[in-house]
Design a protein around this motif. Structure first.
Motif, short mmCIF file in Angstrom:
data_model
loop_
_atom_site.label_atom_id
_atom_site.label_comp_id
_atom_site.label_asym_id
_atom_site.label_seq_id
_atom_site.Cartn_x
_atom_site.Cartn_y
_atom_site.Cartn_z
N GLU A 127 9.56 -3.44 9.12
CA GLU A 127 9.16 -3.31 9.18
C GLU A 127 8.22 -2.08 8.55
OE1 GLU A 127 5.94 -5.22 11.46
OE2 GLU A 127 7.45 -7.28 11.83
N LEU A 128 8.63 -0.94 9.60
CA LEU A 128 8.46 0.21 9.60
C LEU A 128 8.99 0.97 8.08
CD1 LEU A 128 8.17 1.04 12.97
CD2 LEU A 128 6.64 1.13 11.57
N LEU A 129 10.63 1.25 8.01
CA LEU A 129 10.59 1.49 6.31
C LEU A 129 11.95 0.76 5.93
CD1 LEU A 129 12.74 4.33 8.72
CD2 LEU A 129 10.79 5.37 7.48
N PRO A 130 11.47 0.68 4.66
CA PRO A 130 12.36 -0.09 3.88
C PRO A 130 13.61 -0.03 3.41
CG PRO A 130 10.72 1.09 2.77
CD PRO A 130 10.16 0.95 3.90
N TYR A 131 15.10 -1.15 3.65
CA TYR A 131 16.31 -0.71 2.89
C TYR A 131 15.90 -0.25 1.50
CZ TYR A 131 17.40 -3.12 7.75
OH TYR A 131 17.32 -3.42 8.78
N VAL A 132 17.30 0.72 1.63
CA VAL A 132 17.20 0.95 0.11
C VAL A 132 17.42 -0.16 -0.96
CG1 VAL A 132 18.98 2.75 -1.83
CG2 VAL A 132 18.77 3.69 0.99
N GLY A 133 17.00 -0.34 -1.73
CA GLY A 133 16.80 -1.36 -2.77
C GLY A 133 15.74 -2.28 -2.87
N GLU A 134 15.00 -2.33 -1.82
CA GLU A 134 13.62 -2.87 -1.45
C GLU A 134 12.82 -2.42 -2.01
OE1 GLU A 134 12.90 -4.24 2.37
OE2 GLU A 134 15.12 -4.83 3.15
N GLU A 135 12.08 -3.83 -3.10
CA GLU A 135 10.99 -3.17 -3.52
C GLU A 135 9.56 -2.71 -2.56
OE1 GLU A 135 9.53 -5.78 -6.63
OE2 GLU A 135 11.06 -6.07 -6.78
N LEU A 136 8.22 -1.65 -2.57
CA LEU A 136 7.71 -1.68 -1.35
C LEU A 136 5.99 -2.65 -1.18
CD1 LEU A 136 7.48 2.58 -1.55
CD2 LEU A 136 8.70 0.53 0.29
N VAL A 137 5.93 -2.95 -0.59
CA VAL A 137 5.05 -3.82 -0.72
C VAL A 137 3.32 -2.54 -0.81
CG1 VAL A 137 3.63 -5.11 0.20
CG2 VAL A 137 6.06 -5.85 0.14
N THR A 138 2.67 -2.89 -1.57
CA THR A 138 1.75 -1.53 -1.63
C THR A 138 0.39 -2.19 -0.83
OG1 THR A 138 0.67 -2.46 -3.65
CG2 THR A 138 1.93 -0.72 -4.10
N VAL A 139 0.12 -1.70 0.20
CA VAL A 139 -1.24 -2.17 0.43
C VAL A 139 -2.40 -1.35 0.45
CG1 VAL A 139 -2.06 -2.30 3.36
CG2 VAL A 139 0.49 -2.52 2.91
N LYS A 140 -3.35 -2.41 0.07
CA LYS A 140 -4.70 -1.52 -0.40
C LYS A 140 -5.41 -1.17 0.91
CE LYS A 140 -8.70 -2.49 -2.68
NZ LYS A 140 -9.44 -3.48 -3.48
N VAL A 141 -5.75 0.54 1.40
CA VAL A 141 -6.82 0.67 2.27
C VAL A 141 -7.95 1.05 1.51
CG1 VAL A 141 -6.45 3.15 3.90
CG2 VAL A 141 -4.09 2.31 2.53
N GLU A 142 -8.60 1.02 2.08
CA GLU A 142 -9.95 0.86 1.73
C GLU A 142 -10.52 2.06 2.56
OE1 GLU A 142 -12.77 -2.00 3.25
OE2 GLU A 142 -10.80 -3.08 3.11
N PRO A 143 -11.56 3.07 1.91
CA PRO A 143 -12.15 4.86 2.53
C PRO A 143 -13.01 4.28 3.28
CG PRO A 143 -13.13 3.73 0.66
CD PRO A 143 -12.08 2.43 0.70
N CYS A 144 -12.49 5.31 4.65
CA CYS A 144 -13.39 5.25 6.09
C CYS A 144 -14.66 5.86 5.80
CB CYS A 144 -12.37 6.47 7.20
SG CYS A 144 -10.98 5.21 6.83
N SER A 145 -15.80 5.56 6.52
CA SER A 145 -17.12 6.00 6.79
C SER A 145 -16.97 6.97 6.41
CB SER A 145 -17.30 4.98 7.30
OG SER A 145 -16.96 4.67 8.78
N SER A 146 -18.53 7.96 6.92
CA SER A 146 -18.26 8.74 7.35
C SER A 146 -17.97 9.60 8.92
CB SER A 146 -19.81 10.29 6.69
OG SER A 146 -20.81 8.61 7.15
N ALA A 147 -19.01 8.30 9.50
CA ALA A 147 -18.18 8.08 10.97
C ALA A 147 -17.41 8.78 11.42
CB ALA A 147 -19.74 7.17 11.43
N VAL A 148 -16.61 7.66 11.08
CA VAL A 148 -14.94 8.09 11.08
C VAL A 148 -13.89 8.65 11.33
CG1 VAL A 148 -12.30 6.04 10.50
CG2 VAL A 148 -14.58 5.50 10.97
N ASN A 149 -14.68 9.81 9.56
CA ASN A 149 -14.62 10.93 9.05
C ASN A 149 -14.89 11.97 9.99
OD1 ASN A 149 -12.62 10.01 7.48
ND2 ASN A 149 -14.11 10.52 5.54
N GLN A 150 -16.28 11.95 10.89
CA GLN A 150 -16.03 12.84 11.13
C GLN A 150 -15.50 12.51 12.85
OE1 GLN A 150 -18.33 15.68 11.31
NE2 GLN A 150 -18.55 15.77 13.74
N GLU A 151 -16.17 11.22 13.70
CA GLU A 151 -14.94 11.33 14.64
C GLU A 151 -13.30 11.78 14.98
OE1 GLU A 151 -14.20 7.77 17.77
OE2 GLU A 151 -14.80 6.98 16.09
N ARG A 152 -12.69 11.95 13.40
CA ARG A 152 -11.56 11.72 13.25
C ARG A 152 -11.36 13.58 13.60
NH1 ARG A 152 -7.82 14.13 9.13
NH2 ARG A 152 -5.75 13.19 9.20
#
Length: 188
Positions: A127-152
């Motif tokens: 689940e962490l690393l794809p094997y050679v030749g496997e297609e990568l499944v793209t995951v849609k990442v939502e932008p973080c809120s400003s509060a989350v960025n500030q906490e980070r």
């Protein structure tokens, strides 16, 4: 050091009650850390990790105290020290070492409990690393809120500060070890 660890039971055997991961109902509010309502029956892995972090800090403190006692001890270079002073320091060292062993045992039990509780959360390597030749499944990442960025940013700043403190502590420990090695070399 092949000492066997105690078996898992309801609590953590061999630990004083104040270090048990299951606090009595009133103890959590007295310490300023109130777990959620359902957490009194089952402590979350995050809370166990916090206890583990405090345990590691206790281990470091005890280790520093042991080094300070050792550093303050005068090497026997023909001068007779009082037997009472020697016995006092020896007793302190024995007590610190006993407490250190208990803290390491507690840390081991906390680690095993966390691994046990989070075993279903651990991902397979596929689940962490794809094997050679496997297609990568793209995951849609939502932008973080400003509060989350500030906490980070705040967390990153705290981590930088802690890293700096640890670097200073490691330098002090290195210097202490150099001093001890130098004393041992001059003794021969």
């Amino acid at each position: 050091m092949a000492a066997s660890l105690p078996q898992k039971a309801g609590g953590m055997a061999g630990m004083p009650p104040q270090h048990q991961p299951h606090p009595p109902p009133g103890a959590a509010s007295a310490a300023g850390q109130q777990p959620p309502q359902g957490a009194l029956r089952e402590i979350s892995p995050v809370f166990l990790c916090r206890i583990g972090q405090e345990t590691v800090q206790d281990i470091v403190t005890r280790t520093m105290e042991i080094f300070q006692i050792t550093r303050a001890t005068q090497l026997p270079n023909g001068v007779t020290q009082s037997q009472a002073m020697y016995q006092d320091r020896f007793g302190k060292l024995q007590e610190h070492l006993r407490q250190l062993a208990l803290l390491f045992r507690k840390l081991r039990l906390l680690y095993e409990r966390c691994v046990e509780m989070t075993s279903d959360l651990q991902e397979e390597s596929s689940e962490l690393l794809p094997y050679v030749g496997e297609e990568l499944v793209t995951v849609k990442v939502e932008p973080c809120s400003s509060a989350v960025n500030q906490e980070r940013r705040e967390v990153l700043e705290k981590v930088r500060q802690k890293n700096q403190e640890m670097k200073v502590l490691m330098d002090q420990m290195r210097n202490l070890l150099w001093d001890v090695n130098a004393m041992l070399t001059h003794r021969k």
